[in-house]
Design an enzyme around this catalytic site. Structure first.
Site, short mmCIF file in Angstrom:
data_model
loop_
_atom_site.label_atom_id
_atom_site.label_comp_id
_atom_site.label_asym_id
_atom_site.label_seq_id
_atom_site.Cartn_x
_atom_site.Cartn_y
_atom_site.Cartn_z
N ALA A 1 0.67 -1.26 -0.14
CA ALA A 1 -0.04 -0.04 0.07
C ALA A 1 0.96 1.37 -0.08
O ALA A 1 2.00 1.19 0.63
CB ALA A 1 -0.91 0.01 1.25
N PRO A 2 0.62 2.25 -0.74
CA PRO A 2 -0.73 2.34 -1.60
C PRO A 2 -0.72 2.01 -2.96
O PRO A 2 -1.59 2.06 -3.67
CB PRO A 2 -0.92 3.90 -1.50
CG PRO A 2 0.52 4.59 -1.58
CD PRO A 2 1.15 3.59 -0.41
N GLY A 3 0.35 1.25 -3.34
CA GLY A 3 0.42 0.63 -4.64
C GLY A 3 1.17 1.15 -5.74
O GLY A 3 1.21 0.64 -6.90
N GLY A 4 1.79 2.33 -5.62
CA GLY A 4 2.72 2.90 -6.67
C GLY A 4 3.71 1.92 -7.15
O GLY A 4 3.89 1.84 -8.56
N LYS A 5 4.53 1.51 -6.49
CA LYS A 5 5.59 0.41 -6.68
C LYS A 5 5.12 -0.76 -7.61
O LYS A 5 5.49 -1.25 -8.47
CB LYS A 5 6.48 -0.06 -5.61
CG LYS A 5 7.34 1.19 -5.07
CD LYS A 5 8.08 0.50 -3.83
CE LYS A 5 8.51 1.44 -2.89
NZ LYS A 5 7.35 2.21 -2.46
N ASP B 1 -0.67 -6.34 1.83
CA ASP B 1 -0.47 -5.35 2.80
C ASP B 1 -1.45 -5.56 3.89
O ASP B 1 -2.53 -6.50 3.75
CB ASP B 1 -0.93 -3.94 2.09
CG ASP B 1 -0.19 -2.81 3.21
OD1 ASP B 1 0.83 -2.66 2.79
OD2 ASP B 1 -0.95 -2.45 4.03
N ASP C 1 9.22 -2.74 0.75
CA ASP C 1 9.38 -1.49 1.38
C ASP C 1 8.90 -1.17 2.62
O ASP C 1 7.57 -1.15 3.03
CB ASP C 1 8.69 -0.42 0.32
CG ASP C 1 9.11 0.97 0.52
OD1 ASP C 1 9.96 1.24 1.51
OD2 ASP C 1 8.29 1.95 -0.09
N CYS D 1 12.66 4.39 4.10
CA CYS D 1 13.04 5.94 3.93
C CYS D 1 13.41 6.43 5.23
O CYS D 1 13.52 7.70 5.41
CB CYS D 1 11.74 6.62 3.42
SG CYS D 1 10.24 6.50 4.40
#
Length: 170
Positions: free
Chosen positions: A59-63, A78, A114, A165
């Site tokens: 989540a939120p799914g960009g990758k 997730d 991530d 990050c």
């Protein structure tokens, strides 16, 4: 699509990524998905490792969307169904569950983790983090990351791509 976003330059770090110089609000969301260039780099690394990928904290799914756009077969998993909602209707298999106790019987060629973290690496974009984080949060994130990484290692046939990050050594 072969369309190029207006007022943009191609990324030197990730294929099919464009760096915008204007707002993303006007982008056609059927054509483009706004995401941080650093996130796209992580997804590009995972995609370069193989074709069959589990995005363990998706989540939120960009990758996930980026890897799928690059031709990978991706499963997005997730702990949060509401946070996975942007992926509904994308034909990406979605699994809601705790990555520390994953519901998968088999392994994946690549597992992308991530990891949930303090996000201290994003303070420039989200300065409110300085007031929201507590020292005790760092230890909790470290425990969670270790447990998720253990799961990722057990689910990967070939590679685990791990990113966070956080700037904190914990």
């Amino acid at each position: 699509s072969s369309a190029v976003p207006p007022d943009s330059l191609p990324s030197a770090l990730a294929p099919d990524v464009y760096k915008l110089h204007g707002p993303s609000a006007e982008l056609d969301r059927r054509e483009f998905h706004p995401m941080d260039e650093g996130s796209a780099v992580v997804a590009a690394i995972a995609r370069a490792c193989g074709d069959e990928i589990l995005d363990l904290a998706a989540a939120p799914g960009g990758k996930t969307l980026y890897m799928r756009h690059q031709g990978a077969r991706v499963v997005a998993s997730d702990v949060s169904l509401p946070r996975l909602m942007p992926l509904v209707g994308t034909n990406v298999p979605l699994v809601v569950g705790d990555g520390r106790r994953p519901p998968f019987r088999g392994q994946f060629e690549v597992v992308l983790l991530d990891a949930p973290c303090s996000a201290t690496g994003t303070i420039r974009k989200s300065p409110e983090l300085k007031w929201r984080l507590r020292a005790s949060d760092l230890a909790q994130f470290a425990v969670l990351q270790k447990e998720l990484l253990r799961s990722a290692m057990s689910l990967a046939r070939d590679y685990v791509v791990y990113s966070t990050c956080s700037l904190e050594p914990e």
